[in-house]
Every structure is written in C-alpha cells, then in structure tokens.
Scaffold this active site. Structure first.
Site, PDB file in Angstrom:
ATOM      1  N   ILE A 137       5.874  -4.756 -12.311  1.00  0.00           N
ATOM      2  CA  ILE A 137       5.294  -5.457 -11.168  1.00  0.00           C
ATOM      3  C   ILE A 137       3.826  -5.083 -11.080  1.00  0.00           C
ATOM      4  CG2 ILE A 137       5.447  -5.920  -8.709  1.00  0.00           C
ATOM      5  CD1 ILE A 137       7.958  -6.704 -10.372  1.00  0.00           C
ATOM      6  N   LYS A 138       2.971  -6.098 -11.124  1.00  0.00           N
ATOM      7  CA  LYS A 138       1.530  -5.832 -11.083  1.00  0.00           C
ATOM      8  C   LYS A 138       1.057  -5.708  -9.639  1.00  0.00           C
ATOM      9  CE  LYS A 138      -1.318  -7.646 -14.188  1.00  0.00           C
ATOM     10  NZ  LYS A 138      -2.030  -8.645 -15.033  1.00  0.00           N
ATOM     11  N   ILE A 139       0.399  -4.577  -9.366  1.00  0.00           N
ATOM     12  CA  ILE A 139      -0.159  -4.299  -8.043  1.00  0.00           C
ATOM     13  C   ILE A 139      -1.622  -3.917  -8.234  1.00  0.00           C
ATOM     14  CG2 ILE A 139      -0.053  -2.798  -6.013  1.00  0.00           C
ATOM     15  CD1 ILE A 139       2.911  -2.390  -6.549  1.00  0.00           C
TER      16      ILE A 139
END
Length: 362
Positions: A137-139
C-alpha cells in the site's frame, strides 16, 4: 532473457516496472517482461491508472458487472482488480524471494495526503480489497503520512512509502517503520510477514535544482545533485539498518525496509537515459523504471560502481550546491508539494475517465 537487465538483477538490484494496466495483463506483456527483462515487481500511482483508464474499453465489462456504483467505488474495484491479478502473476517471484520481490503497489487517494486518519482507514481498506499477501500500500511521506505509515505497519500491512526527497524525511520514514514494527511485535504479530520499501525520488531533484543552479551561473554543478542526494540517503539507510534498534527487531523476524529509487527516467534529454540506473547500484535496492528507461538500459545500459559507503562523497556535492546558493530544504518542500499536487490532478483525471467509462456502458 536480456543480458544487461539480467546483469543488473544479478548485481542485487530488483527491477520493478513503473506501470500497470489491464492491457499489460491480458496481452501477456507483463508476463513477458518477467521472463525476458528480469522484472520482479510493479509500482503504480494515480497518473499511471489515469492513463490506463483512458482506454475505457479494457474496463467496460467489469464496469457493467459492477452495476450502479459511485465513482469512488468503481475506481477502487477497477484498480484493485488489476493489482490483484498482477499479484497473482508475481506469486512465484514472491515465493522465491521470501517476500522481497513479486510486489505490486496500490496507492491511497492523493487527496488524503494530509489526512492521517483517512489514510490509515483507506490503507486497511485497499489491503483487504486486493486480498493478496504481496500487495504494497503506497502512502506518501508527508508529515501527516508518517503516523499513518507507522499505524499501517503496526497493523501488519506492508507499505511502499512514496514521495521521499530528503535525507531528513527519509530518516523520519525509517523511524516510522521501526516504531510500527515495535508496536506490531508488542501485539504479537509475525514480523517476518511485514515488508516495506521507501521510495526515494531521484530525477525530480535534478530538474528543480538545475534550474536554480542555472540562475546562479553554476552550470558546472548541474545534473549532480540527485545522485548525490541518493548517496546520502543510502548512507542513512546503512546507518539505521545497521543499528542495535533494528537488530533487536531483526532477531524477532523483522525485514529491512528496502530503498527504492523512484523517478529514475531522465527529465533532461541531454543526459544519458540510463543515468539514474547506472549510478545507483547496490545489492538489495529496488529501481522502479518507466518502460522507456528499462528498454534503454536493456539496449545499452552499463553497471556503475556500488554506492555502498559513498555517503560522504554525496554530502560533499550537496555542500557545494548549498554554497552556490541553492536552498535544498526549500527544494525538497517544493518537490513534495508538487508531487502531491500532480497526483491530485491525476486523481481528478482518473475520476473523469471512470465517470466517462461508466456512462458509456449504461
């Protein structure tokens, strides 16, 4: 198999493709890149999905099957399906690399870049929606993003931290990762299942700094800052993941948060098109490339020297750039703000593309 890309992979650099679309999956193009170009992962962002969704025909059948849904739900369903299918395609790579490679990223909405709680909630939602162990998950590494990174890691969610431009922010990212692991350990989670990469952006630094150096009459320093900045960042990585703090977590099964070089396509046509690949070699790093850059390296790329232990050389260049009158802290903040804004613009384009696609299947 392409010999130059194989040599890069053999040097310890994980080659990830910075692009994903349904057409790549259904045509067999991505599978071919795994076989021929040593591709071991995929990264995506709102710009990439916006481009993919402009070809609404690829997604029409799924849109019809979704029925009456709002645009936000449709976007999540379409994107998560592509990511899930890509995760399945990389399952063997994932297993063979003990979870380090075979990874596919999906990004939280960029409109949440300054919303900690909203980012935490959507990271968990996307993780569950994709439903594959090898999803990342890209944050974004904004200030509000840091506690969301920590909370997501603590919850056992593997994270690709994006939009890192400075050593100082990178150190905060690594601290968030280690703090999240410490919380996960306290909660009894299996640390060996939690992975993370830290996406340090490269070419955008030169693009911004070189404008300022030109204005200062220091063309002699142009096109040097981005690599120097990455060398300093890698030095911070060496320090933090060689520390007693990490070793204590490692003894409990924790994984290194791997450095990922992002934005590695050259912006200046006068520069070698493989500049940010050749000069960022180290065992255990990831380089996520646009297809154009990957093809260029496959055609004429050369392996440079290892960047291990080169932080001092990088810092010397940054000191020269600072002495020339460039405010690097301002550069980093401008790039972060622009990065968030560009992804928000792409997000709106993605929304428009999906709305158009929904209308076309009614």
């Amino acid at each position: 198999m392409n010999d130059r890309l194989k040599a890069l992979a053999d040097a310890g650099v994980s080659i990830w493709l910075d692009d994903l679309s349904r057409a790549r999956l259904t045509s067999g193009n991505l599978a071919q890149k795994i076989a021929d170009d040593s591709v071991s992962g995929v990264t995506t962002n709102p710009t990439i999905f916006a481009a993919a969704l402009t070809n609404g025909a690829d997604y029409a059948e799924q849109l019809r099957s979704l029925g009456e849904v709002d645009t936000d739900t449709a976007i999540k369903q379409l994107c998560s399906t592509d990511v899930r299918n890509a995760c399945d395609l990389f399952a063997d790579v994932y297993a063979a690399s003990n979870g380090y490679d075979g990874r596919v990223s999906i990004e939280v909405a960029p409109t949440l870049a300054n919303d900690t709680d909203g980012t935490i909630a959507q990271a968990a939602e996307l993780h569950d929606l994709v439903g594959r162990e090898n999803v990342l998950i890209k944050i974004p590494a904004t200030k509000p993003g840091l506690p969301a990174i920590q909370a997501s890691i603590a919850a056992g969610i593997s994270v690709n931290v994006t939009l890192i431009f400075s050593e100082a922010r990178y150190r905060e990212v690594m601290d968030a990762y280690l703090s999240g692991l410490e919380q996960a350990a306290e909660a009894g989670k299996d640390l060996s299942k939690i992975h993370s990469v830290a996406s340090f952006f490269v070419s955008r630094v030169d693009a911004e700094v070189d404008k300022r150096l030109a204005a200062a009459g220091r063309a002699d320093l142009q096109s040097k800052t981005a690599i120097a900045n990455a060398l300093v960042a890698y030095g911070a990585f060496e320090e933090v993941f060689g520390s007693d703090r990490f070793k204590a977590l490692q003894a409990k099964g924790a994984n290194v948060q791997r450095p990922l070089w992002a934005s590695t396509g050259t912006k200046d046509p006068n520069l070698p098109d493989t500049l940010y690949v050749t000069n960022l070699i180290a065992d255990g790093v990831v380089n996520t490339m646009p297809e154009k850059t990957m093809d260029a390296f496959g055609d004429h790329g050369e392996l440079g020297a290892s960047i291990v232990g080169q932080a001092a050389a990088g810092q010397a260049v940054l000191d020269e750039v600072t002495a020339a009158g460039v405010d690097l802290d301002d550069v980093y903040q401008v790039l972060e703000d622009e990065g968030v804004e560009k992804f928000i613009v792409s997000w709106h384009e993605l929304v428009a593309s999906v709305e158009k696609a929904i209308a076309s299947v009614k």
